[in-house]
Design a protein around this motif. Structure first.
Motif, mmCIF file in Angstrom:
data_model
loop_
_atom_site.group_PDB
_atom_site.id
_atom_site.type_symbol
_atom_site.label_atom_id
_atom_site.label_comp_id
_atom_site.label_asym_id
_atom_site.label_seq_id
_atom_site.Cartn_x
_atom_site.Cartn_y
_atom_site.Cartn_z
ATOM 1 N N MET A 1 17.669 -3.352 3.109
ATOM 2 C CA MET A 1 16.901 -2.746 2.216
ATOM 3 C C MET A 1 17.436 -2.346 0.859
ATOM 4 S SD MET A 1 14.494 -5.769 2.634
ATOM 5 C CE MET A 1 12.933 -4.536 1.856
ATOM 6 N N PRO A 2 17.196 -2.114 -0.227
ATOM 7 C CA PRO A 2 17.453 -1.645 -1.201
ATOM 8 C C PRO A 2 16.705 -0.443 -1.211
ATOM 9 C CG PRO A 2 16.383 -3.213 -2.027
ATOM 10 C CD PRO A 2 16.416 -3.372 -0.900
ATOM 11 N N ARG A 3 17.134 0.983 -1.520
ATOM 12 C CA ARG A 3 16.587 2.161 -1.277
ATOM 13 C C ARG A 3 15.560 2.306 -2.016
ATOM 14 N NH1 ARG A 3 20.952 6.743 -2.581
ATOM 15 N NH2 ARG A 3 18.663 8.061 -2.933
ATOM 16 N N GLY A 4 14.266 3.018 -2.166
ATOM 17 C CA GLY A 4 13.387 3.375 -2.501
ATOM 18 C C GLY A 4 12.572 1.771 -2.245
ATOM 19 N N THR A 5 12.423 0.730 -1.259
ATOM 20 C CA THR A 5 11.479 -0.178 -0.781
ATOM 21 C C THR A 5 10.837 -0.136 0.655
ATOM 22 O OG1 THR A 5 13.354 -1.561 -0.597
ATOM 23 C CG2 THR A 5 13.297 -1.827 -2.463
ATOM 24 N N ALA A 6 11.521 1.414 1.370
ATOM 25 C CA ALA A 6 10.594 1.153 2.235
ATOM 26 C C ALA A 6 9.365 1.145 2.342
ATOM 27 C CB ALA A 6 10.812 2.698 3.257
ATOM 28 N N GLY A 7 8.859 1.889 1.637
ATOM 29 C CA GLY A 7 7.265 1.968 1.014
ATOM 30 C C GLY A 7 6.492 0.743 1.478
ATOM 31 N N VAL A 8 6.775 -0.260 0.217
ATOM 32 C CA VAL A 8 6.630 -1.001 0.264
ATOM 33 C C VAL A 8 6.361 -2.573 1.327
ATOM 34 C CG1 VAL A 8 6.563 -3.357 -1.218
ATOM 35 C CG2 VAL A 8 7.369 -1.193 -1.856
ATOM 36 N N MET A 9 7.639 -1.942 1.955
ATOM 37 C CA MET A 9 7.430 -3.109 3.396
ATOM 38 C C MET A 9 6.306 -2.020 4.546
ATOM 39 S SD MET A 9 9.281 -5.227 2.788
ATOM 40 C CE MET A 9 9.993 -5.970 3.998
ATOM 41 N N LYS A 10 6.217 -1.255 4.569
ATOM 42 C CA LYS A 10 5.073 -0.475 5.522
ATOM 43 C C LYS A 10 4.010 -1.290 5.324
ATOM 44 C CE LYS A 10 3.397 3.899 7.581
ATOM 45 N NZ LYS A 10 2.638 3.011 7.464
ATOM 46 N N ASP A 11 3.985 -1.072 3.844
ATOM 47 C CA ASP A 11 2.192 -1.358 4.148
ATOM 48 C C ASP A 11 2.663 -2.788 3.554
ATOM 49 O OD1 ASP A 11 1.659 0.602 2.198
ATOM 50 O OD2 ASP A 11 1.572 -0.089 0.042
ATOM 51 N N LEU A 12 3.399 -3.725 3.808
ATOM 52 C CA LEU A 12 3.599 -5.114 3.987
ATOM 53 C C LEU A 12 2.521 -5.002 5.742
ATOM 54 C CD1 LEU A 12 3.061 -8.256 3.169
ATOM 55 C CD2 LEU A 12 5.546 -8.058 4.265
ATOM 56 N N ALA A 13 3.726 -4.742 6.572
ATOM 57 C CA ALA A 13 3.675 -4.355 7.848
ATOM 58 C C ALA A 13 1.896 -4.003 8.177
ATOM 59 C CB ALA A 13 4.771 -3.749 8.245
ATOM 60 N N ASP A 14 1.589 -2.936 7.356
ATOM 61 C CA ASP A 14 0.007 -2.302 7.825
ATOM 62 C C ASP A 14 -0.960 -3.954 7.437
ATOM 63 O OD1 ASP A 14 0.779 -0.331 8.594
ATOM 64 O OD2 ASP A 14 1.030 0.623 7.018
ATOM 65 N N ARG A 15 -0.646 -4.619 6.264
ATOM 66 C CA ARG A 15 -1.761 -5.367 5.822
ATOM 67 C C ARG A 15 -1.500 -6.281 7.322
ATOM 68 N NH1 ARG A 15 0.167 -5.068 0.782
ATOM 69 N NH2 ARG A 15 1.789 -6.728 0.733
ATOM 70 N N GLN A 16 -0.731 -6.400 7.542
ATOM 71 C CA GLN A 16 -0.647 -7.907 9.093
ATOM 72 C C GLN A 16 -1.051 -7.711 9.193
ATOM 73 O OE1 GLN A 16 3.927 -8.548 8.491
ATOM 74 N NE2 GLN A 16 3.829 -9.868 6.713
ATOM 75 N N LYS A 17 -0.700 -6.628 10.514
ATOM 76 C CA LYS A 17 -1.403 -5.920 11.246
ATOM 77 C C LYS A 17 -3.274 -5.860 11.396
ATOM 78 C CE LYS A 17 -1.742 -1.721 14.098
ATOM 79 N NZ LYS A 17 -1.151 -0.450 14.760
ATOM 80 N N ARG A 18 -3.754 -5.722 10.048
ATOM 81 C CA ARG A 18 -5.215 -5.826 10.103
ATOM 82 C C ARG A 18 -5.353 -7.113 9.796
ATOM 83 N NH1 ARG A 18 -3.567 -1.442 6.056
ATOM 84 N NH2 ARG A 18 -3.797 -2.684 4.218
ATOM 85 N N ARG A 19 -4.778 -7.885 8.971
ATOM 86 C CA ARG A 19 -4.831 -9.412 9.546
ATOM 87 C C ARG A 19 -4.917 -10.000 11.027
ATOM 88 N NH1 ARG A 19 -1.090 -12.532 5.650
ATOM 89 N NH2 ARG A 19 -0.394 -12.624 7.029
ATOM 90 N N SER A 20 -3.956 -9.663 11.922
ATOM 91 C CA SER A 20 -3.897 -9.958 13.388
ATOM 92 C C SER A 20 -4.861 -9.640 13.984
ATOM 93 C CB SER A 20 -2.493 -9.353 14.147
ATOM 94 O OG SER A 20 -3.081 -9.661 15.871
ATOM 95 N N THR A 21 -6.027 -7.546 13.472
ATOM 96 C CA THR A 21 -6.338 -7.546 13.886
ATOM 97 C C THR A 21 -8.103 -8.662 13.626
ATOM 98 O OG1 THR A 21 -6.003 -5.389 14.467
ATOM 99 C CG2 THR A 21 -8.223 -5.512 14.515
#
Length: 412
Positions: free
Chosen positions: A305-325
């Motif tokens: 991934m390009p530098r500086g995008t880790a936070g965006v991907m983490k936010d996406l993973a968190d949203r997906q986890k909440r949706r699964s719950t």
């Protein structure tokens, strides 16, 4: 077919909304025709005296169609049918305004239906900014919030100001299961519309006319879901959903010992987890790949991934986890609702009620349960299921909550 035809068994609500849509249409027409200040003042006075208002709260039990009512009203407010000039009612269902509003492509209709556990401050601020914009089509800027009961306290406070002092052509349509599910400060500024559960016969008729469901199956699923049109349509069209419901209704026969109770609880939670996993497989991979492409990553899951995008991907993973719950909880809640319906039928048999049992396809199991227990045992079992639903709402671990429920069902 007009936009109102999807509202089954809601004639009083349709009359109120249609009357408000007529007044709103007259207001838009008068504003377009009046160019001077006097005309604008007269238009403002007309709005104050009309049945149209800037904020509405649609309430009703699950399956009553409150979101469908809000969308139909939004379409009627955007209706541009030429028949209106001849006395036709807004909401023809065929014009460009109605069609685009119903399918979700109208520029001035924003429909929010969250797949998360709650609606936060950030998303609400985006809606408030949207509501301040003038309508692109010259009629109304409409915000449909299907899950107003999922607003956090902070989000509700952000929304309050916008509902209290909206832009001149902005209309808020909020949906919640009951008045108590909306914040007091918000509901006091909305016009309340209460929908009822549609009659079983009306739901069966709608399934036959609109979905081509066989009469026997339509009647069976409408009765099994007690008039919940969405669940009835799903049972009628999805064999897997019928199989899952049948498995849930067989659970009361597995509570002979503690081992059976624990096994039944594990089976129920595993089924809900599998549903959440299936949704994740269908949605998460595509969503993640689209996000990676938008951020400039090379094709392929293993690319850097390009530098500086880790936070965006983490936010996406968190949203997906909440949706699964939420998916897991919704599946469990649906199973618990089916169990409540089963024991309600047992209670009806125990009291020799004239009401037809909802789960007629499980007639023998209902009568066996009724013969081996007393009404007070059945009531305690229904209370145990409701307590499990409340526990899940307060974030108790699903397996612990369901195991406690199955043990209580065995004890009676």
């Amino acid at each position: 077919m007009t936009v109102w035809d999807d509202l089954i068994g809601q004639n009083p609500v349709i009359e109120q909304l249609l009357s408000a849509a007529r007044d709103a249409d007259a207001l838009v027409t008068a504003t377009a025709a009046g160019a001077d200040a006097a005309a604008n003042t007269a238009t403002a006075n007309a709005l104050n005296a009309s049945k149209m208002t800037h904020a509405w709260l649609f309430t009703g039990p699950p399956g009553s169609g409150r979101a469908e009512a809000a969308r139909a009203f939004a379409a009627a407010l955007q209706c541009v049918s030429p028949d209106r000039a001849l006395g036709g009612a807004p909401g023809c269902g065929f014009c460009d305004g109605c069609h685009t509003a119903l399918v979700g492509t109208h520029a001035d209709v924003e429909v929010v239906a969250t797949d998360q556990l709650s609606i936060g401050v950030k998303d609400t601020r985006d809606l408030v900014r949207r509501s301040a914009m003038s309508p692109a089509g010259g009629r109304w800027q409409i915000i449909v919030l299907e899950d107003a009961d999922r607003l956090t306290e902070g989000a509700g406070n952000v929304l309050l100001k916008a509902v209290e002092e909206p832009a001149p052509r902005t209309v808020w349509l909020l949906c919640a299961p009951s008045v108590e599910d909306a914040l007091p400060t918000i509901r006091s500024r909305c016009r309340l519309l209460t929908l009822r559960t549609p009659p079983v016969d009306a739901v069966a008729d709608a399934l036959m006319r609109r979905d081509g469901i066989a009469p026997d199956l339509a009647a069976s699923v409408a009765r099994a879901t007690r008039g919940h049109i969405g669940r009835a349509r799903r049972l009628a069209t999805d064999e897997r959903a019928r199989e899952r419901r049948a498995a849930v209704l067989r659970l009361p026969q597995q509570f002979d010992d503690i081992g059976g109770c624990l096994k039944a609880a594990q089976s129920l939670v595993d089924s809900a987890t599998e549903d959440a996993k299936q949704v994740a497989e269908e949605v998460d991979a595509k969503e993640t790949e689209e996000m990676r492409a938008a951020l400039g990553a090379a094709a392929g899951a293993g690319s850097r991934m390009p530098r500086g995008t880790a936070g965006v991907m983490k936010d996406l993973a968190d949203r997906q986890k909440r949706r699964s719950t939420r998916t897991q909880r919704d599946t469990l809640d649906l199973a618990l609702t089916d169990l409540v319906g089963f024991y309600r039928d047992v209670l009806a048999v125990q009291f020799d009620s004239d009401a037809r049992i909802a789960n007629a396809d499980h007639h023998d199991a209902v009568h066996r349960q009724a013969a081996t227990a007393r009404p007070e045992n059945t009531l305690r079992r229904i209370e145990a299921i409701l307590a499990c639903r409340e526990a899940l709402d307060t974030n108790v671990a699903p397996l612990l909550a369901v195991e406690a429920m199955t043990m209580a069902l065995r004890a009676g």
